[in-house]
Design an enzyme around this catalytic site. Structure first.
Site, short mmCIF file in Angstrom:
data_model
loop_
_atom_site.label_atom_id
_atom_site.label_comp_id
_atom_site.label_asym_id
_atom_site.label_seq_id
_atom_site.Cartn_x
_atom_site.Cartn_y
_atom_site.Cartn_z
N GLY A 188 0.83 -1.20 0.00
CA GLY A 188 0.00 0.00 0.00
C GLY A 188 0.86 1.24 0.00
N SER A 232 2.49 4.92 1.05
CA SER A 232 3.04 5.40 2.32
C SER A 232 1.94 6.08 3.14
CB SER A 232 4.17 6.40 2.02
OG SER A 232 4.69 6.91 3.22
N GLY A 233 1.95 5.79 4.45
CA GLY A 233 0.96 6.39 5.35
C GLY A 233 -0.34 5.62 5.42
N GLY A 292 -0.81 2.78 7.03
CA GLY A 292 -0.99 2.12 8.32
C GLY A 292 -0.26 0.80 8.46
N GLU A 342 10.42 -5.25 4.92
CA GLU A 342 11.22 -5.34 3.69
C GLU A 342 12.68 -4.98 3.96
OE1 GLU A 342 11.71 -6.97 1.09
OE2 GLU A 342 10.07 -6.22 -0.13
#
Length: 596
Positions: A377, A379-380, A382, A507
């Site tokens: 997803g 950035s930001g 969650g 990652e």
């Protein structure tokens, strides 16, 4: 209740809080009792000496010298000095023990405070609680308490003797003290306010120092020295202004006390001289009177210093109790995890750091035991918050996270966290040796064979064996002496040695060069075997190999499935995969050999 009212209530009860804080440290009562007893003896001996002086003055002549009397005075002087010295040492010992007890409680508390506490408090403030504030309390006990208690005894004893000797002169003397109190009391109140402000500003300045010096490489790389100098200089100037305010108050107090005392001496000398000339009192009585006056004046100075230090100690007590009274984690409360090889489920989980601003919204998905689940997803969205909830740094505001059929909040923190291995993009290392870092947090003894096996599986053994001190090599603060790939492999070796059943990987290869990435990726494959793994995925290779992919956008799960399923059904995922594929093709083209 407003903040001001809370502070007023706290101010009224801070003496009670101070006593509670001392009693909770189990102070050495016997040592304190002996020290204060010796101080009292020294004070009582001092009260007798002016009476000796009176007799000597009144009957002074070479023939009338009583060597027994003089020897008694000499012995009294020596005994008083020895008792005073031993008392000072014992009080210092008691003060050091008390402050060690407070620091031990604070340190223990700081380690069990939830992560949310550190989100809202700067590190420098917390360090200041442990160092500066405890030192203020130690100063009150070790340096000023004895002076306060013996000063009270000296004043009361001197007043009793003076009233007996000449009540008229005593009343004249005490007519000055109400005036002194009216002048000095407002100054004492101001000193309290200044002391609290000074302590708060010292804590803020410590925070700035801690932040800048711990990230000095970032400061230099960003050419931020002028900005940080300006902020630090502002803090220094604020401390300077508080120091000046404190100095102004002291500059007013000292001359006022001196003025009152000098005025008192002049009045008493004049009035006492008249009474001596009229025969109402003897010259020896006047000398003794003045000596007793000294025994009142000196303790008043000590008592004033005690109250100044006490005001600082009350402020320090407030801040220390704020930490000690903060709700803490109980790492042992709950059941032990008996079977961590079960599916993990997020069931309608909602969480936000601020009320009314959820970061995760009604998140539901299942991680199958022994399988790899990738979180994708923007950035930001969650993703890191999800990791924090799994680690139980925070608790869901709605919904639940379960292991099998049991909520993870039913397990003890120490047991639950021992099941989790976490490797991030920038794996943190502590200042110490490579051995210290690989074995960090483990309570049992690790053999060299176990250490080497974990290092081999993490592909860290090759570079470790090339180092001069091998496993005893110092890594520097935050592992600065090692490369990014080396730090990652040590973090993986640490996780392998813990043998966790649940893995969380942020990652861990995304910030490495291609050569290091290959080695670390191999080490991660060893680590992931047979473990339930949750990966924050930044690269397509991780996503393709995952058993399940969760797409998270603005805290909401907008898609889940395999790589192929999401490629066909989820537009944003398809964009992510296409971008990653183009990036990989670009990297391959850049590293391909040039055509002749």
């Amino acid at each position: 209740m407003t903040t001001t009212k809370k502070e007023e209530l706290r101010g009224k009860s801070n003496w009670r809080g101070f006593v509670r804080l001392l009693l909770q440290t189990n102070p050495p009562k016997l040592v304190l009792g002996i020290a204060l007893g010796l101080s009292v003896i020294s004070t009582l001996v001092g009260l007798v000496i002016p009476l000796f002086t009176k007799n000597v003055v009144d009957s002074f002549s070479i023939d009338s010298l009583n060597w027994l009397q003089i020897s008694g005075m000499a012995i009294a002087f020596v005994a008083s000095a020895v008792a005073s010295g031993v008392s000072v040492y014992l009080l210092n010992l008691a003060g050091q023990r008390v402050v060690a007890g407070i620091r031990d409680r604070l340190w223990k508390k700081l380690l069990v405070l939830p992560v949310s506490y550190y989100d809202n408090h700067q590190t420098g403030d917390t360090i200041s609680r442990m160092t500066n504030d405890t030192a203020v309390i130690k100063g009150l006990i070790a340096e000023h308490m004895s002076g306060f208690i013996t000063g009270i005894i000296a004043i009361i004893g001197s007043i009793v003797v003076l009233l007996y000797m000449d009540w008229k002169m005593t009343l004249i003397m005490f007519s000055v003290f109400p005036l002194a109190f009216i002048i000095l009391f407002p100054l004492g109140r101001q000193m309290f306010k200044v002391s609290k402000g000074l302590q708060a500003e010292t804590a803020n300045f410590t925070s700035v120092l801690n932040r800048v010096l711990s990230e000095i490489r970032l400061v230099k790389a960003a050419n931020a020295e002028p900005v940080e100098y300006k902020e630090g200089s502002t803090g220094i100037q604020k401390l300077f202004k508080f120091g000046l305010k404190e100095g102004r108050i002291q500059a007013l107090m000292a001359p006022l006390v001196t003025f009152v005392m000098l005025m008192l001496f002049v009045v008493l000398f004049g009035y006492g001289g008249m009474r001596v000339s009229s025969g109402a009192i003897s010259a020896g009585q006047l000398v003794a009177f003045m000596l007793y006056l000294f025994q009142i004046v000196m303790p008043i100075t000590q008592i004033t210093q005690f109250f100044n230090q006490a005001q600082k100690a009350m402020g320090a007590t407030d801040t220390i109790l704020n930490v000690l009274d903060y709700e803490e984690e109980n790492p042992h409360a709950g059941a032990a995890v008996t079977n961590a090889s079960q599916s993990l489920q997020f069931d309608r989980v909602t969480y936000g750091y601020k009320e009314g601003e959820p970061v995760l919204k009604n998140v539901s998905f299942t991680m199958e035991a022994g399988k790899v689940t990738a979180i994708v997803g923007p950035s930001g969205s969650g993703k890191t918050t999800m990791f924090s909830l799994l680690e139980r740094f925070y608790s869901p505001q709605k919904g639940a996270i379960t292991l099998g059929v049991e909520g993870i909040d039913q397990f003890s923190l120490i047991s639950w966290r021992s099941q989790i291995g976490y490797v991030s993009q920038e794996s943190p290392l502590i200042a110490g040796t490579i051995r210290d870092n690989i074995c960090y947090g483990l309570q049992h003894e690790i053999t060299m064979e176990e250490l080497k096996k974990a290092s081999q599986m993490a592909y860290a053994d090759a570079f470790i064996e090339e180092l001069p001190q091998k496993y005893d090599t110092e890594v520097g603060e935050r592992g600065i002496k090692l490369s990014g790939g080396q730090r990652q492999r040590i973090a993986i070796a640490r996780a392998l040695l813990r043998d966790p059943k649940i893995l969380m990987l942020d990652e861990a290869t995304s910030s490495l060069d291609s050569k290091s990435e290959v080695v670390v990726q191999q080490a991660l494959q060893n680590l992931m075997q047979g473990r339930t793994t949750l990966v924050i995925a930044h690269r397509l290779s991780t996503v393709v190999d995952a058993d399940q992919i969760i797409f998270l956008d603005k805290g909401v799960v907008t898609g889940s499935g395999t790589h192929q399923q999401l490629l066909e059904s989820h537009e944003m995922y398809r964009e992510f995969a296409t971008q990653q594929l183009q990036l990989q093709e670009q990297m391959v083209a850049e590293h391909a050999p040039s055509a002749l």
